[in-house]
Motif scaffolding. Structure first.
Motif, mmCIF file in Angstrom:
data_model
loop_
_atom_site.group_PDB
_atom_site.id
_atom_site.type_symbol
_atom_site.label_atom_id
_atom_site.label_comp_id
_atom_site.label_asym_id
_atom_site.label_seq_id
_atom_site.Cartn_x
_atom_site.Cartn_y
_atom_site.Cartn_z
ATOM 1 N N GLY A 47 0.763 -1.204 -0.117
ATOM 2 C CA GLY A 47 0.064 0.101 0.099
ATOM 3 C C GLY A 47 0.956 1.279 0.026
ATOM 4 O O GLY A 47 0.467 2.167 -0.722
ATOM 5 N N THR A 84 1.165 3.642 -3.213
ATOM 6 C CA THR A 84 0.516 5.141 -2.987
ATOM 7 C C THR A 84 1.505 6.010 -3.171
ATOM 8 O O THR A 84 1.365 7.116 -3.861
ATOM 9 C CB THR A 84 -0.221 5.260 -1.785
ATOM 10 O OG1 THR A 84 -1.275 4.229 -1.535
ATOM 11 C CG2 THR A 84 -0.686 6.674 -1.550
ATOM 12 N N GLN A 139 -10.871 -0.477 -0.744
ATOM 13 C CA GLN A 139 -10.647 0.593 -1.615
ATOM 14 C C GLN A 139 -11.727 0.963 -2.652
ATOM 15 O O GLN A 139 -11.917 2.151 -2.716
ATOM 16 C CB GLN A 139 -9.545 0.039 -2.499
ATOM 17 C CG GLN A 139 -8.121 -0.127 -1.797
ATOM 18 C CD GLN A 139 -7.005 -0.420 -2.638
ATOM 19 O OE1 GLN A 139 -6.807 0.259 -3.495
ATOM 20 N NE2 GLN A 139 -6.442 -1.745 -2.134
ATOM 21 N N THR A 181 -7.091 4.614 0.559
ATOM 22 C CA THR A 181 -6.034 4.207 -0.549
ATOM 23 C C THR A 181 -5.573 3.088 -0.231
ATOM 24 O O THR A 181 -5.918 2.155 0.795
ATOM 25 C CB THR A 181 -5.221 5.363 -0.424
ATOM 26 O OG1 THR A 181 -4.436 5.556 1.011
ATOM 27 C CG2 THR A 181 -5.607 6.815 -0.498
ATOM 28 N N ALA A 182 -4.554 2.696 -1.154
ATOM 29 C CA ALA A 182 -3.688 1.438 -0.974
ATOM 30 C C ALA A 182 -3.079 1.397 0.507
ATOM 31 O O ALA A 182 -2.930 0.488 1.287
ATOM 32 C CB ALA A 182 -2.808 1.101 -1.944
ATOM 33 N N THR A 184 -5.566 1.008 3.227
ATOM 34 C CA THR A 184 -5.871 -0.442 3.515
ATOM 35 C C THR A 184 -4.840 -1.250 4.117
ATOM 36 O O THR A 184 -5.084 -1.899 5.034
ATOM 37 C CB THR A 184 -6.172 -1.028 2.031
ATOM 38 O OG1 THR A 184 -7.260 -0.139 1.165
ATOM 39 C CG2 THR A 184 -6.608 -2.590 1.871
#
Length: 535
Positions: A154, A158, A309, A315-316, A319
């Protein structure tokens, strides 16, 4: 450096190898929405990005376990880490879905070289209570990395790009190779059997056909042919779907593998699986439990990132932070597992872990609702992580405790294959539950809203085939905002279905664990690092 300290530094290198395998199998999940947008993947291709790795991994574990016994387990680990690094570079630079899937196949081969050798190296290096601690470290690494992978993926996705989720493997592989060469002693079996190439092909074909059926059933129809199946210029000519044929073929091929293998063993010939190991009660029953547990243990990690998501809008990186609760629970459990070493029977710890896993994943299914946010998931994942840490570490000890060291490569290969077969089937089943459930629920909701099938069917296909990434676009358009709300509810329901299915598999594993006796006959410990004949 004295040999005692070197062994523990070697354990760090071996655990890094395990971490690499697990991280790479989970790091992709949080990056999926970004990969879908960049490479225009379908939901089926999304499943194959995961399954191509897991399937090849499972199909070749036994082969490389036997080869490692012959050429040296440390050497095999170094070769596997090097191949994994090369495949990761290809994945990080892939311009298309098919090439990414191909690189994942190559990663599966490299991973299959690393994982069984890590188990057999620990089994040959440590003895007594230290072996239990080493197995606890190995198992907790698996549980913890299953959540650290999404967090790392993530952050990289991101902050940089999803491609760095694969590129990060390169320095890790270098550290594994250097640490293994410096601190791990070579070990090999004194009497290694010949390779069974035909057996390996039968296993790969059998499980490949079954996983193909599970993943492609939505596309081609579970019974009657729903869409055209073609290989080159040849098309499937029957009204009966190729999916039931694939299932039947897989079962027949695996049956032929078992019949052939038993005949070869009776004739004194080498076989991919040494079925004589299955005469060891703890090994036989422990592997059955491992398959059932793996069916439900990590498949839910495929569904949750998609929900977080595409439904909750995280967002990653966010998450990954949510899923970090699983890692925290697993690492906390590793300390508890070490503290209970010698005080509780390993199978008792396994059962406690399974109960916690069942509770955690079932509550996660309840918590997955589009209108109540993601906060309730955190304690559920923590409880689930504690269970994973306890069950994974001690189940390995239960399965391999009575396996002679000179057969540890073959034994750990069978054990790892059992886990990976369970994982591959679990991801395929839960992925099918997720997407089929989302498709059915969304279609029903749009039907109830009075939207004609001619208008709703393309919308349903767009949402499901994009693994939910189309929801944001539908929500941004005022004309389709109601469809987006229905899609969010549908993915929430199907994610809950996947969680409950995972819990059901874990219940089966818990029930199967009662076939394992808490008592065991203690056999003399072999000298660490030296293969000795079986009694």
């Amino acid at each position: 450096m004295d040999q005692q300290r070197a062994r523990w530094f070697g354990l760090i290198a071996i655990s890094l190898g395990v971490a690499l395998i697990v991280v790479d199998s989970t790091i992709v999940n949080v990056a999926v929405p970004y990969i879908v947008r960049d490479l225009d993947l379908s939901s089926t291709e999304v499943q194959w990005v995961q399954e191509s790795y897991t399937l090849v991994f499972a199909a070749t574990l036994l082969v490389f376990g036997v080869i490692a016994d012959r050429i040296g387990r440390r050497r095999m680990l170094v070769i596997g880490a090097t191949l994994f690094a090369i495949a990761s570079v290809i994945a990080a630079t892939s311009p298309s879905g098919p090439l990414l899937i191909g690189s994942r196949v190559l990663q599966g081969v490299g991973g299959a070289m690393v994982l069984p050798t890590s188990l057999s190296l620990i089994n040959a290096t440590f003895t007594g209570r230290e072996r239990g601690i080493a197995f606890a470290v190995w198992g907790s690494t698996i549980g913890g990395m299953a959540a650290v992978g999404p967090l790392l993926g993530g952050w990289l996705t991101t902050a940089f790009s999803w491609r760095w989720a694969f590129g990060i493997n390169l320095p890790i592989c270098v550290a594994i190779v250097v640490g293994t060469l410096l601190f791990v002693r070579e070990s090999r079996a004194e009497r290694a059997g010949a390779l069974d190439v035909v057996g390996a092909l039968l296993v790969a074909a059998g499980f490949g056909a079954i996983v193909f059926g599970l993943i492609e059933g939505r596309e081609y129809g579970w019974w009657a042919t729903a869409s055209r199946f073609a290989i080159g210029s040849w098309s499937w000519p029957f009204a009966l779907s190729p999916i039931p044929v694939a299932f039947a073929l897989g079962i027949l091929v695996l049956g032929a593998f078992i019949v052939r293998g038993r005949a070869r063993i009776r004739a004194g010939r080498a076989n991919l699986v040494d079925f004589r190991l299955l005469r060891i009660r703890s090994f036989r029953n422990g592997n059955l439990v491992a398959v059932a547990v793996s069916l439900g243990e990590f498949g839910i990690i495929l569904a949750l990132p998609i929900w977080l998501q595409n439904v909750e809008g995280l967002t990653a990186l966010q998450t990954g932070l949510v899923l970090l609760a699983l890692a925290v629970g697993s690492f906390a459990a590793s300390g508890a597992a070490a503290a209970t070493s010698g005080k509780l029977q390993p199978i008792t710890v396994v059962r406690i872990g399974l109960v916690l896993e069942i509770v955690g994943v079932a509550l996660a299914g309840v918590a997955v609702q589009p209108d109540q946010g993601w906060g309730w998931l955190v304690p559920c994942l923590f409880v689930y992580g504690v269970g994973v840490g306890l069950a994974t570490a001690q189940l390995t000890s239960v399965v391999l405790v009575d396996v002679p060291v000179q057969q540890s490569g073959a034994g750990s290969g069978i054990t790892s294959t059992a886990r990976q077969i369970g994982s591959a089937l679990g991801v395929a089943v839960l992925g099918t539950v997720l997407y089929s459930g989302a498709q059915a629920v969304l279609q029903r909701r749009l039907d109830d809203a009075g939207l004609p099938r001619g208008a709703s069917a393309p919308l349903v296909d767009a949402v499901v085939n994009s693994a939910g990434t189309a929801i944001a676009g539908l929500e941004a358009n005022g004309a389709t905002r109601a469809v987006a709300a229905a899609a969010r509810a549908a993915f929430s329901d199907s994610t809950a279905f996947a969680a409950y299915t995972a819990a059901a598999f874990l219940v089966i594993g818990l029930l199967a664990s009662f076939s394992l006796s808490p008592a065991r006959t203690v056999r003399p410990e072999p000298t660490a690092g030296v293969d000795v004949p079986a009694a």
